[in-house]
Design a protein around this motif. Sequence first.
Motif, PDB file in Angstrom:
ATOM      1  N   LEU A   9       0.867  -1.180   0.000  1.00 14.77           N
ATOM      2  CA  LEU A   9       0.000   0.000   0.000  1.00 14.77           C
ATOM      3  C   LEU A   9       0.896   1.220   0.000  1.00 14.77           C
ATOM      4  CD1 LEU A   9      -2.744   1.430   0.195  1.00 14.77           C
ATOM      5  CD2 LEU A   9      -2.576   1.236   2.684  1.00 14.77           C
ATOM      6  N   LEU A  10       0.818   1.997  -1.068  1.00 13.22           N
ATOM      7  CA  LEU A  10       1.703   3.141  -1.275  1.00 13.22           C
ATOM      8  C   LEU A  10       0.875   4.414  -1.352  1.00 13.22           C
ATOM      9  CD1 LEU A  10       4.348   4.588  -2.142  1.00 13.22           C
ATOM     10  CD2 LEU A  10       3.918   3.727  -4.457  1.00 13.22           C
ATOM     11  N   THR A  11       0.966   5.262  -0.336  1.00 14.44           N
ATOM     12  CA  THR A  11       0.212   6.517  -0.378  1.00 14.44           C
ATOM     13  C   THR A  11       0.966   7.545  -1.220  1.00 14.44           C
ATOM     14  OG1 THR A  11       1.214   7.507   1.619  1.00 14.44           O
ATOM     15  CG2 THR A  11      -0.694   6.037   1.936  1.00 14.44           C
ATOM     16  N   GLY A  12       0.208   8.430  -1.858  1.00 12.75           N
ATOM     17  CA  GLY A  12       0.840   9.415  -2.731  1.00 12.75           C
ATOM     18  C   GLY A  12       1.562   8.747  -3.884  1.00 12.75           C
ATOM     19  N   GLY A  13       0.934   7.726  -4.462  1.00 11.89           N
ATOM     20  CA  GLY A  13       1.608   6.918  -5.469  1.00 11.89           C
ATOM     21  C   GLY A  13       1.303   7.277  -6.902  1.00 11.89           C
ATOM     22  N   SER A  14       0.657   8.414  -7.133  1.00 11.16           N
ATOM     23  CA  SER A  14       0.275   8.746  -8.506  1.00 11.16           C
ATOM     24  C   SER A  14       1.153   9.808  -9.145  1.00 11.16           C
ATOM     25  CB  SER A  14      -1.197   9.213  -8.540  1.00 11.16           C
ATOM     26  OG  SER A  14      -1.364  10.401  -7.785  1.00 11.16           O
ATOM     27  N   ALA A  15       2.163  10.290  -8.435  1.00 13.03           N
ATOM     28  CA  ALA A  15       3.049  11.324  -8.984  1.00 13.03           C
ATOM     29  C   ALA A  15       4.373  11.307  -8.226  1.00 13.03           C
ATOM     30  CB  ALA A  15       2.405  12.705  -8.891  1.00 13.03           C
ATOM     31  N   GLY A  16       5.379  11.957  -8.812  1.00 14.00           N
ATOM     32  CA  GLY A  16       6.642  12.170  -8.122  1.00 14.00           C
ATOM     33  C   GLY A  16       7.339  10.901  -7.692  1.00 14.00           C
ATOM     34  N   ILE A  17       7.902  10.933  -6.486  1.00 14.84           N
ATOM     35  CA  ILE A  17       8.613   9.772  -5.949  1.00 14.84           C
ATOM     36  C   ILE A  17       7.692   8.565  -5.888  1.00 14.84           C
ATOM     37  CG2 ILE A  17       9.815   8.837  -3.934  1.00 14.84           C
ATOM     38  CD1 ILE A  17      10.605  11.732  -3.225  1.00 14.84           C
ATOM     39  N   GLY A  18       6.443   8.799  -5.490  1.00 18.39           N
ATOM     40  CA  GLY A  18       5.495   7.701  -5.345  1.00 18.39           C
ATOM     41  C   GLY A  18       5.246   6.951  -6.632  1.00 18.39           C
ATOM     42  N   ARG A  31       2.570  -6.515  -5.933  1.00 15.78           N
ATOM     43  CA  ARG A  31       1.274  -5.930  -6.283  1.00 15.78           C
ATOM     44  C   ARG A  31       1.177  -4.619  -5.518  1.00 15.78           C
ATOM     45  NH1 ARG A  31      -4.196  -6.696  -3.478  1.00 15.78           N
ATOM     46  NH2 ARG A  31      -5.560  -5.443  -4.810  1.00 15.78           N
ATOM     47  N   VAL A  32       0.957  -3.515  -6.218  1.00 12.00           N
ATOM     48  CA  VAL A  32       1.007  -2.199  -5.599  1.00 12.00           C
ATOM     49  C   VAL A  32      -0.361  -1.527  -5.668  1.00 12.00           C
ATOM     50  CG1 VAL A  32       2.209   0.006  -5.504  1.00 12.00           C
ATOM     51  CG2 VAL A  32       3.403  -2.012  -6.375  1.00 12.00           C
ATOM     52  N   ILE A  33      -0.878  -1.170  -4.499  1.00 17.51           N
ATOM     53  CA  ILE A  33      -2.087  -0.358  -4.388  1.00 17.51           C
ATOM     54  C   ILE A  33      -1.630   1.074  -4.159  1.00 17.51           C
ATOM     55  CG2 ILE A  33      -4.236   0.051  -3.131  1.00 17.51           C
ATOM     56  CD1 ILE A  33      -4.028  -2.864  -2.121  1.00 17.51           C
ATOM     57  N   VAL A  34      -1.933   1.959  -5.092  1.00 18.43           N
ATOM     58  CA  VAL A  34      -1.508   3.349  -4.956  1.00 18.43           C
ATOM     59  C   VAL A  34      -2.698   4.217  -4.583  1.00 18.43           C
ATOM     60  CG1 VAL A  34       0.367   3.054  -6.612  1.00 18.43           C
ATOM     61  CG2 VAL A  34      -1.830   3.941  -7.404  1.00 18.43           C
ATOM     62  N   THR A  35      -2.429   5.272  -3.828  1.00 15.85           N
ATOM     63  CA  THR A  35      -3.476   6.229  -3.486  1.00 15.85           C
ATOM     64  C   THR A  35      -3.083   7.611  -3.981  1.00 15.85           C
ATOM     65  OG1 THR A  35      -2.696   7.102  -1.347  1.00 15.85           O
ATOM     66  CG2 THR A  35      -3.763   4.924  -1.332  1.00 15.85           C
ATOM     67  N   GLY A  36      -4.092   8.449  -4.177  1.00 19.85           N
ATOM     68  CA  GLY A  36      -3.859   9.821  -4.596  1.00 19.85           C
ATOM     69  C   GLY A  36      -5.165  10.593  -4.590  1.00 19.85           C
ATOM     70  N   ARG A  37      -5.064  11.879  -4.900  1.00 21.21           N
ATOM     71  CA  ARG A  37      -6.260  12.731  -4.903  1.00 21.21           C
ATOM     72  C   ARG A  37      -6.642  13.213  -6.298  1.00 21.21           C
ATOM     73  NH1 ARG A  37      -5.680  17.215  -0.248  1.00 21.21           N
ATOM     74  NH2 ARG A  37      -3.697  17.629  -1.316  1.00 21.21           N
ATOM     75  N   ASN A  38      -5.702  13.176  -7.228  1.00 27.85           N
ATOM     76  CA  ASN A  38      -5.953  13.704  -8.563  1.00 27.85           C
ATOM     77  C   ASN A  38      -6.522  12.598  -9.464  1.00 27.85           C
ATOM     78  OD1 ASN A  38      -5.050  14.236 -11.488  1.00 27.85           O
ATOM     79  ND2 ASN A  38      -4.738  16.227 -10.513  1.00 27.85           N
ATOM     80  N   GLU A  40      -7.144  12.407 -12.713  1.00 30.86           N
ATOM     81  CA  GLU A  40      -6.432  12.126 -13.955  1.00 30.86           C
ATOM     82  C   GLU A  40      -5.173  11.298 -13.702  1.00 30.86           C
ATOM     83  OE1 GLU A  40      -5.654  15.732 -16.023  1.00 30.86           O
ATOM     84  OE2 GLU A  40      -7.766  16.110 -16.488  1.00 30.86           O
ATOM     85  N   ARG A  41      -4.451  11.635 -12.647  1.00 24.42           N
ATOM     86  CA  ARG A  41      -3.245  10.870 -12.335  1.00 24.42           C
ATOM     87  C   ARG A  41      -3.583   9.439 -11.929  1.00 24.42           C
ATOM     88  NH1 ARG A  41      -0.312  15.426  -8.566  1.00 24.42           N
ATOM     89  NH2 ARG A  41       0.215  16.905 -10.232  1.00 24.42           N
ATOM     90  N   LEU A  42      -4.668   9.288 -11.175  1.00 21.84           N
ATOM     91  CA  LEU A  42      -5.084   7.942 -10.785  1.00 21.84           C
ATOM     92  C   LEU A  42      -5.488   7.126 -12.007  1.00 21.84           C
ATOM     93  CD1 LEU A  42      -7.151   8.763  -7.571  1.00 21.84           C
ATOM     94  CD2 LEU A  42      -4.959   7.572  -7.657  1.00 21.84           C
ATOM     95  N   ASP A  43      -6.204   7.748 -12.939  1.00 23.05           N
ATOM     96  CA  ASP A  43      -6.576   7.050 -14.178  1.00 23.05           C
ATOM     97  C   ASP A  43      -5.331   6.638 -14.953  1.00 23.05           C
ATOM     98  OD1 ASP A  43      -9.271   7.260 -13.668  1.00 23.05           O
ATOM     99  OD2 ASP A  43      -9.577   9.034 -14.922  1.00 23.05           O
TER     100      ASP A  43
END
Length: 240
Positions: A9-18, A31-38, A40-43
């Motif tokens: 589980l990787l928070t802030g995984g849709s941009a940058g270092i993540g 298997r990586v579950i990423v989280t984010g707020r944006n 478009e980036r999540l898509d």
Amino acid sequence: MQLEGKTVLLTGGSAGIGRELARQLKAKGARVIVTGRNRERLDFMRAEGFDARAADLSNAAGVDALVAQIVDEDIDVLINNAGQLVDHDVRKGTPDADAADDCIYANLSAPIRLSTALIERLRSRPEAAIVNVTSGLAIAPAARQPVYCATKAGLRFYTLALREQLKGSTVRVIEALPPVVDTQMNAGNPMKKMPAAECARQIVTAIEQGRYEANIGMTRALRWAESISPALARRITLRF
């Protein structure tokens, strides 16, 4: 740690270092579950084959909503990477107190709340890890970023204490301390920046090697300066 077959589980995984962490962990067979707020980036991450979850970690309700989303997942590795940078400089005027509160929650309270929610699940795994991404500024602060520095220093001390509590368990508690990295968050920073992919590579290596601390790039020099004199380290960073 052998990453192949692990669920991360990787928070802030849709941009940058993540985002770079997600790609490199996936390449290792995790298997990586990423989280984010944006959205478009999540898509974009979903298009790359990631399980991407929308999560606002700037408040308790957002953290709890994320935990509810993954209640049936066997999490082996939690990487608390999501973070915010807030402009808090009284030399420029009165800072936004609400923005500071959001930064404090996202950078410090959310990792603590998420770690607490998942700790028993992690303890049940044969091999597990909590990775807290702090900063070189957790060692010595920069004058223009007092709130960010305070949150990262707080997370550093939480990490050290949690590691002691979990000593002897299957859960390794790792701290990653990046320097200034070439991400959107640091777009206005004039300092030389490390590529996000290289920063992520060093974090992944620390996880694989079972290290407790990853001092990345220029942070190694700062740690050396601190070992000689904490006041020297502060003199170096407070100018910025």
